[in-house]
Design an enzyme around this catalytic site. Sequence first.
Site, PDB file in Angstrom:
ATOM      1  N   ARG A   1      19.045  95.262  70.194  1.00  0.00           N
ATOM      2  CA  ARG A   1      19.256  94.356  69.064  1.00  0.00           C
ATOM      3  C   ARG A   1      20.318  94.901  68.099  1.00  0.00           C
ATOM      4  O   ARG A   1      20.339  96.102  67.808  1.00  0.00           O
ATOM      5  CB  ARG A   1      17.935  94.119  68.295  1.00  0.00           C
ATOM      6  CG  ARG A   1      17.468  95.329  67.497  1.00  0.00           C
ATOM      7  CD  ARG A   1      16.160  95.128  66.758  1.00  0.00           C
ATOM      8  NE  ARG A   1      16.228  94.171  65.685  1.00  0.00           N
ATOM      9  CZ  ARG A   1      15.470  94.235  64.570  1.00  0.00           C
ATOM     10  NH1 ARG A   1      14.594  95.243  64.405  1.00  0.00           N
ATOM     11  NH2 ARG A   1      15.576  93.325  63.638  1.00  0.00           N
TER      12      ARG A   1
ATOM     13  N   TYR B   1      21.443  98.761  63.842  1.00  0.00           N
ATOM     14  CA  TYR B   1      20.327  99.648  64.177  1.00  0.00           C
ATOM     15  C   TYR B   1      20.680 100.764  65.163  1.00  0.00           C
ATOM     16  O   TYR B   1      19.824 101.599  65.465  1.00  0.00           O
ATOM     17  CB  TYR B   1      19.159  98.806  64.727  1.00  0.00           C
ATOM     18  CG  TYR B   1      18.673  97.782  63.729  1.00  0.00           C
ATOM     19  CD1 TYR B   1      18.094  98.179  62.521  1.00  0.00           C
ATOM     20  CD2 TYR B   1      18.824  96.415  63.966  1.00  0.00           C
ATOM     21  CE1 TYR B   1      17.670  97.240  61.592  1.00  0.00           C
ATOM     22  CE2 TYR B   1      18.398  95.468  63.049  1.00  0.00           C
ATOM     23  CZ  TYR B   1      17.818  95.883  61.864  1.00  0.00           C
ATOM     24  OH  TYR B   1      17.398  94.959  60.942  1.00  0.00           O
TER      25      TYR B   1
ATOM     26  N   ASN C   1       7.128 101.094  59.351  1.00  0.00           N
ATOM     27  CA  ASN C   1       8.296 100.222  59.229  1.00  0.00           C
ATOM     28  C   ASN C   1       7.805  98.832  59.616  1.00  0.00           C
ATOM     29  O   ASN C   1       7.711  98.505  60.788  1.00  0.00           O
ATOM     30  CB  ASN C   1       9.421 100.682  60.169  1.00  0.00           C
ATOM     31  CG  ASN C   1      10.655  99.805  60.017  1.00  0.00           C
ATOM     32  OD1 ASN C   1      10.599  98.746  59.388  1.00  0.00           O
ATOM     33  ND2 ASN C   1      11.769 100.233  60.596  1.00  0.00           N
TER      34      ASN C   1
ATOM     35  N   HIS D   1       9.112  91.760  54.299  1.00  0.00           N
ATOM     36  CA  HIS D   1       9.570  90.799  53.307  1.00  0.00           C
ATOM     37  C   HIS D   1       8.688  89.558  53.201  1.00  0.00           C
ATOM     38  O   HIS D   1       8.989  88.654  52.427  1.00  0.00           O
ATOM     39  CB  HIS D   1      11.011  90.378  53.654  1.00  0.00           C
ATOM     40  CG  HIS D   1      11.873  91.514  54.111  1.00  0.00           C
ATOM     41  ND1 HIS D   1      12.141  92.600  53.290  1.00  0.00           N
ATOM     42  CD2 HIS D   1      12.477  91.782  55.296  1.00  0.00           C
ATOM     43  CE1 HIS D   1      12.907  93.465  53.966  1.00  0.00           C
ATOM     44  NE2 HIS D   1      13.118  92.997  55.177  1.00  0.00           N
TER      45      HIS D   1
ATOM     46  N   ASP E   1      -2.138  94.015  51.718  1.00  0.00           N
ATOM     47  CA  ASP E   1      -3.575  94.084  51.411  1.00  0.00           C
ATOM     48  C   ASP E   1      -4.290  95.087  52.305  1.00  0.00           C
ATOM     49  O   ASP E   1      -5.198  95.801  51.852  1.00  0.00           O
ATOM     50  CB  ASP E   1      -4.221  92.700  51.570  1.00  0.00           C
ATOM     51  CG  ASP E   1      -3.896  91.766  50.411  1.00  0.00           C
ATOM     52  OD1 ASP E   1      -3.334  92.244  49.401  1.00  0.00           O
ATOM     53  OD2 ASP E   1      -4.205  90.568  50.513  1.00  0.00           O
TER      54      ASP E   1
ATOM     55  N   HIS F   1      12.742 102.268  56.587  1.00  0.00           N
ATOM     56  CA  HIS F   1      13.640 101.277  57.180  1.00  0.00           C
ATOM     57  C   HIS F   1      14.842 102.000  57.744  1.00  0.00           C
ATOM     58  O   HIS F   1      15.414 102.879  57.079  1.00  0.00           O
ATOM     59  CB  HIS F   1      14.091 100.251  56.134  1.00  0.00           C
ATOM     60  CG  HIS F   1      12.949  99.467  55.589  1.00  0.00           C
ATOM     61  ND1 HIS F   1      12.318  98.486  56.310  1.00  0.00           N
ATOM     62  CD2 HIS F   1      12.286  99.569  54.415  1.00  0.00           C
ATOM     63  CE1 HIS F   1      11.316  98.014  55.600  1.00  0.00           C
ATOM     64  NE2 HIS F   1      11.268  98.650  54.439  1.00  0.00           N
TER      65      HIS F   1
ATOM     66  N   SER G   1      17.796 100.670  58.411  1.00  0.00           N
ATOM     67  CA  SER G   1      18.991 100.254  57.678  1.00  0.00           C
ATOM     68  C   SER G   1      18.744 100.357  56.171  1.00  0.00           C
ATOM     69  O   SER G   1      17.593 100.458  55.727  1.00  0.00           O
ATOM     70  CB  SER G   1      19.342  98.808  58.049  1.00  0.00           C
ATOM     71  OG  SER G   1      18.300  97.934  57.632  1.00  0.00           O
TER      72      SER G   1
HETATM   73  C1  DQA Z   1      14.195  96.912  59.127  1.00  0.00           C
HETATM   74  C2  DQA Z   1      14.833  96.006  58.076  1.00  0.00           C
HETATM   75  C3  DQA Z   1      14.184  94.632  58.084  1.00  0.00           C
HETATM   76  O1  DQA Z   1      14.776  93.810  57.096  1.00  0.00           O
HETATM   77  C4  DQA Z   1      14.370  93.973  59.433  1.00  0.00           C
HETATM   78  O2  DQA Z   1      13.710  92.722  59.466  1.00  0.00           O
HETATM   79  C5  DQA Z   1      13.965  94.834  60.564  1.00  0.00           C
HETATM   80  C6  DQA Z   1      14.220  96.270  60.506  1.00  0.00           C
HETATM   81  C7  DQA Z   1      14.885  98.275  59.222  1.00  0.00           C
HETATM   82  O3  DQA Z   1      14.299  99.176  59.822  1.00  0.00           O
HETATM   83  O4  DQA Z   1      16.015  98.447  58.740  1.00  0.00           O
HETATM   84  O5  DQA Z   1      13.492  94.350  61.599  1.00  0.00           O
HETATM   85  O6  DQA Z   1      12.845  97.141  58.747  1.00  0.00           O
END
Ligand code: DQA
Length: 148
Positions: A17, A22, A74, A80, A87, A100, A102
């Site tokens: 992906r 990434y 992660n 989001h 919870d 994350h 990124s």
């Molecule tokens: C992510 C950032 C998220 O916004 C995205 O939906 C991902 C990967 C990251 O590791 O940078 O799937 O969590």
Amino acid sequence: MKIVVLNGPNLNMLGIREKNIYGSETYEDLVKLIEMTAEENAIEVEVYQSNHEGALVDRIQQAYFDGTKGIVINPAAYTHTSVAILDALKAVNLPTVEVHLSDVSQREDFRQISYAGKACVKTIMGKGFLGYKEAMLFLFEKFNGKGE
Ligand code: DQA
């Protein structure tokens, strides 16, 4: 010391992906790094990935009952959107680090909210796979008296 590393949707597609965001290393490469970090620091680790919100909630709940001391998560896109994951993290009340790959702070507006992050003691972003290592070492130090 036992920790669980949780990964949300599409992280099993690492290496395939959006490589420009990434990178080209695979999910298996990530698991290897996590397991190596655990071994080097005598951390007992379980790594879990799911594309399903409820499965992630179940795995967070399990951590409360199985002696887990901390969580690295992660939540990927669920970061989001998911109040359910927030919870669950609040319910188990274990020290949790959000990771994350990124730097989401520099990305689209819809990525600027993190629900899960509201239950986390620390957030690491934009450091690629090394963010997971940093998160694990943060928890390790916390439980070995050197952290907060
Ligand atoms: C992510 C950032 C998220 O916004 C995205 O939906 C991902 C990967 C990251 O590791 O940078 O799937 O969590």
